[in-house]
Design a protein around this motif. Structure first.
Motif, PDB file in Angstrom:
ATOM      1  N   THR A 168     -67.537   8.873 -25.017  1.00 46.92           N
ATOM      2  CA  THR A 168     -68.934   8.438 -24.947  1.00 46.92           C
ATOM      3  C   THR A 168     -69.017   6.941 -24.668  1.00 46.92           C
ATOM      4  O   THR A 168     -69.845   6.490 -23.864  1.00 46.92           O
ATOM      5  CB  THR A 168     -69.660   8.769 -26.266  1.00 46.92           C
ATOM      6  N   VAL A 169     -68.156   6.185 -25.322  1.00 45.61           N
ATOM      7  CA  VAL A 169     -68.124   4.731 -25.104  1.00 45.61           C
ATOM      8  C   VAL A 169     -67.657   4.419 -23.679  1.00 45.61           C
ATOM      9  O   VAL A 169     -68.206   3.529 -23.017  1.00 45.61           O
ATOM     10  CB  VAL A 169     -67.205   4.048 -26.135  1.00 45.61           C
ATOM     11  N   LYS A 170     -66.661   5.153 -23.213  1.00 42.16           N
ATOM     12  CA  LYS A 170     -66.153   4.940 -21.850  1.00 42.16           C
ATOM     13  C   LYS A 170     -67.251   5.186 -20.818  1.00 42.16           C
ATOM     14  O   LYS A 170     -67.414   4.402 -19.856  1.00 42.16           O
ATOM     15  CB  LYS A 170     -64.958   5.861 -21.592  1.00 42.16           C
ATOM     16  N   ALA A 171     -68.022   6.267 -21.033  1.00 47.71           N
ATOM     17  CA  ALA A 171     -69.120   6.578 -20.105  1.00 47.71           C
ATOM     18  C   ALA A 171     -70.203   5.503 -20.175  1.00 47.71           C
ATOM     19  O   ALA A 171     -70.810   5.140 -19.161  1.00 47.71           O
ATOM     20  CB  ALA A 171     -69.699   7.953 -20.439  1.00 47.71           C
ATOM     21  N   TRP A 172     -70.457   5.003 -21.366  1.00 43.62           N
ATOM     22  CA  TRP A 172     -71.458   3.946 -21.559  1.00 43.62           C
ATOM     23  C   TRP A 172     -71.053   2.680 -20.829  1.00 43.62           C
ATOM     24  O   TRP A 172     -71.873   2.045 -20.159  1.00 43.62           O
ATOM     25  CB  TRP A 172     -71.612   3.683 -23.052  1.00 43.62           C
ATOM     26  N   LYS A 173     -69.785   2.344 -20.918  1.00 48.79           N
ATOM     27  CA  LYS A 173     -69.280   1.152 -20.212  1.00 48.79           C
ATOM     28  C   LYS A 173     -69.400   1.346 -18.696  1.00 48.79           C
ATOM     29  O   LYS A 173     -69.786   0.420 -17.966  1.00 48.79           O
ATOM     30  CB  LYS A 173     -67.818   0.895 -20.589  1.00 48.79           C
ATOM     31  N   ALA A 174     -69.058   2.536 -18.236  1.00 48.17           N
ATOM     32  CA  ALA A 174     -69.122   2.802 -16.805  1.00 48.17           C
ATOM     33  C   ALA A 174     -70.543   2.701 -16.288  1.00 48.17           C
ATOM     34  O   ALA A 174     -70.808   2.232 -15.172  1.00 48.17           O
ATOM     35  CB  ALA A 174     -68.546   4.189 -16.511  1.00 48.17           C
ATOM     36  N   GLY A 175     -71.497   3.147 -17.114  1.00 48.94           N
ATOM     37  CA  GLY A 175     -72.898   3.106 -16.722  1.00 48.94           C
ATOM     38  C   GLY A 175     -73.457   1.696 -16.675  1.00 48.94           C
ATOM     39  O   GLY A 175     -74.473   1.434 -16.009  1.00 48.94           O
ATOM     40  N   ARG A 176     -72.818   0.772 -17.393  1.00 59.42           N
ATOM     41  CA  ARG A 176     -73.282  -0.614 -17.421  1.00 59.42           C
ATOM     42  C   ARG A 176     -72.637  -1.467 -16.343  1.00 59.42           C
ATOM     43  O   ARG A 176     -73.056  -2.600 -16.099  1.00 59.42           O
ATOM     44  CB  ARG A 176     -72.970  -1.241 -18.794  1.00 59.42           C
ATOM     45  N   SER A 177     -71.551  -0.939 -15.737  1.00 56.58           N
ATOM     46  CA  SER A 177     -70.807  -1.736 -14.747  1.00 56.58           C
ATOM     47  C   SER A 177     -71.451  -1.676 -13.363  1.00 56.58           C
ATOM     48  O   SER A 177     -72.297  -0.833 -13.091  1.00 56.58           O
ATOM     49  CB  SER A 177     -69.384  -1.236 -14.665  1.00 56.58           C
TER      50      SER A 177
END
Length: 449
Positions: free
Chosen positions: A440-449
């Motif tokens: 979930t954190v990995k997806a969140w980071k990807a969405g912010r990049s």
């Protein structure tokens, strides 16, 4: 009765023994490493999210209370007697070095609290009334599957019963005895006042609890922290020595002095970790119940806000109490608990320092009652359905009066045991669902990049 007390004391020693403490701290370490130390790197982001201005569309997001109200509700239950009496007990039994291990426990506990909130929002449900409900019992059932539902039932059972102890009767007793000792108020009068005040709040559910908490929690924190800061500023020349004493005691133990019997490094670790967890509740599974009600569709954002509860509780509030005690030197005289904190504040602010502790204790205990009323209610609802909510609220209020006037020796011990038992199902779920948190954190980071 003596035999029962001894038996329960032995059980409490086991459930809060090395295995549980290692599991609690170890889970925090594992999650922190798996998160790449994100909770520590994102403390600033967490504060910005919690205290920043809400976006115009945030009120339309699913949930019952604002993200800040969720944090305030969780803090209302977390900041309690542990911040005053618990810190003093840790120092009295483990020496000043115990404070260092409270810090370590809190820093890794931030990863635990972050993960709890992420899972709580991700796996929450909408009940028949349209309210959003969640917490360990829900992320166990919805995240681990039906075959693990029994584990969620155990958490809910332990949480419901523990609430009447640690979150209700023992808090009411702390308030009534403090008011009687300091101001001569009869126990029954304090009991009646609490019944009325708590009823007015809890009968309105989480929205009213959140509304009260968002005003009362910051006010009481500023009052107590302000008093402690004044003591520290007046003795600012002793602050470096106090920190040096804490660090030295953490790695070298503390020699016997005055009425202090001395403490080894292991004692400092044991009591620091135990009291740190007791104070900030990271891993017990209580706070995610409040964060599941937040108006948000982003589990990670709420996780960043949730982890501040551990930081504020231990790194800020507990540290202020600890510095006042260590600077006073009174920890060597054999006193423990709230009396030690009170004496230390009185030594720093003669004439009214003790009142800061008494008023702080009363406010902290009162807000704990409000926060835990919601935790227990949600656990009861998970077990028996929505129909139990009103009877539970009425029973909660009635128990306050009993707690205010009764001798709670056994209740303290039983509540302590149930509190530890809450942690076991929650920690199993956190470890089993850690991959979901990381993804979930990995997806969140990807969405912010």
């Amino acid at each position: 009765m003596t035999e029962l007390n001894e038996l329960l004391g032995a059980v409490s020693g086991v459930v809060w023994g090395p295995v549980t403490l290692v599991l609690l701290l170890g889970t925090g370490v594992y999650l922190m490493l798996g998160l790449g130390f994100l909770p520590l790197r994102r403390i600033g982001t967490g504060f910005a999210l919690a205290f920043g201005r809400r976006k115009p569309g945030d009120t339309a997001v699913a949930g019952e209370i604002s993200p800040f109200q969720a944090l305030a509700t969780a803090l209302s239950a977390t900041i309690g007697t542990g911040n005053i009496a618990g810190v003093a007990t840790a120092i009295a039994l483990g020496g000043p070095g115990a404070v260092f291990w409270m810090w370590i426990t809190a820093l890794f506990g931030m990863a635990t609290k972050f993960s709890e909130a992420v899972l709580a929002v991700k796996y929450r449900e909408t009940d028949l009334s349209g309210a959003h409900v969640g917490g360990p019992m829900y992320y166990i059932r919805n995240g681990l599957g039906a075959k693990w539902a029994w584990l969620g039932l155990l958490f809910a059972l332990f949480g419901m019963l523990a609430g009447f102890g640690i979150g209700n009767t023992v808090q009411a007793n702390s308030i009534s005895t403090a008011m009687e000792h300091s101001f001569g108020v009869p126990l029954w009068v304090s009991g009646l006042v609490m019944v009325v005040l708590v009823f007015v709040v809890v009968i309105g559910g989480v929205r009213r609890i959140g509304a009260v908490a968002e005003k009362l929690v910051p006010a009481m924190a500023v009052f107590y922290i302000g008093g402690a800061a004044l003591v520290i500023l007046l003795g600012i020349d002793r602050v470096p020595a106090a920190f040096a004493t804490i660090i030295d005691g953490a790695f070298n133990g503390t020699a016997a002095a005055g009425g202090f019997a001395g403490a080894t490094v292991m004692a400092a670790i044991r009591f620091g970790v135990a009291r740190g967890i007791f104070s900030n509740e990271a891993g017990l599974g209580s706070a995610p119940i409040a964060h599941a009600a937040a108006r948000t569709n982003d589990p990670v954002r709420q996780g960043l806000i949730a982890m501040l509860g551990t930081f504020i509780d231990t790194i800020i509030v507990c540290t202020m109490t600890a510095l006042v005690i260590v600077m006073s030197g009174l920890w060597t005289e054999g006193t423990s608990g709230a009396p030690l904190s009170s004496a230390a504040f009185e030594a720093g602010l003669p004439g009214f320092g003790g009142w800061i502790v008494t008023i702080g204790l009363v406010l902290f205990a009162f807000t704990t009652i409000l926060g835990w009323s919601y935790y227990g209610e949600r656990c009861a609802q998970f077990l028996f359905g929505p129909k139990v909510i009103l009877p539970y609220r009425l029973a909660w209020v009635a128990a306050l009066f009993a707690g205010a006037v009764a001798d709670l020796g056994l209740v303290w011990t039983i509540a302590d045991i149930l509190n530890a038992l809450m942690a076991v199902p929650n920690l199993i779920a956190l470890l089993a669902l850690s991959g979901t948190v990381f993804a979930t954190v990995k997806a969140w980071k990807a969405g912010r990049s």
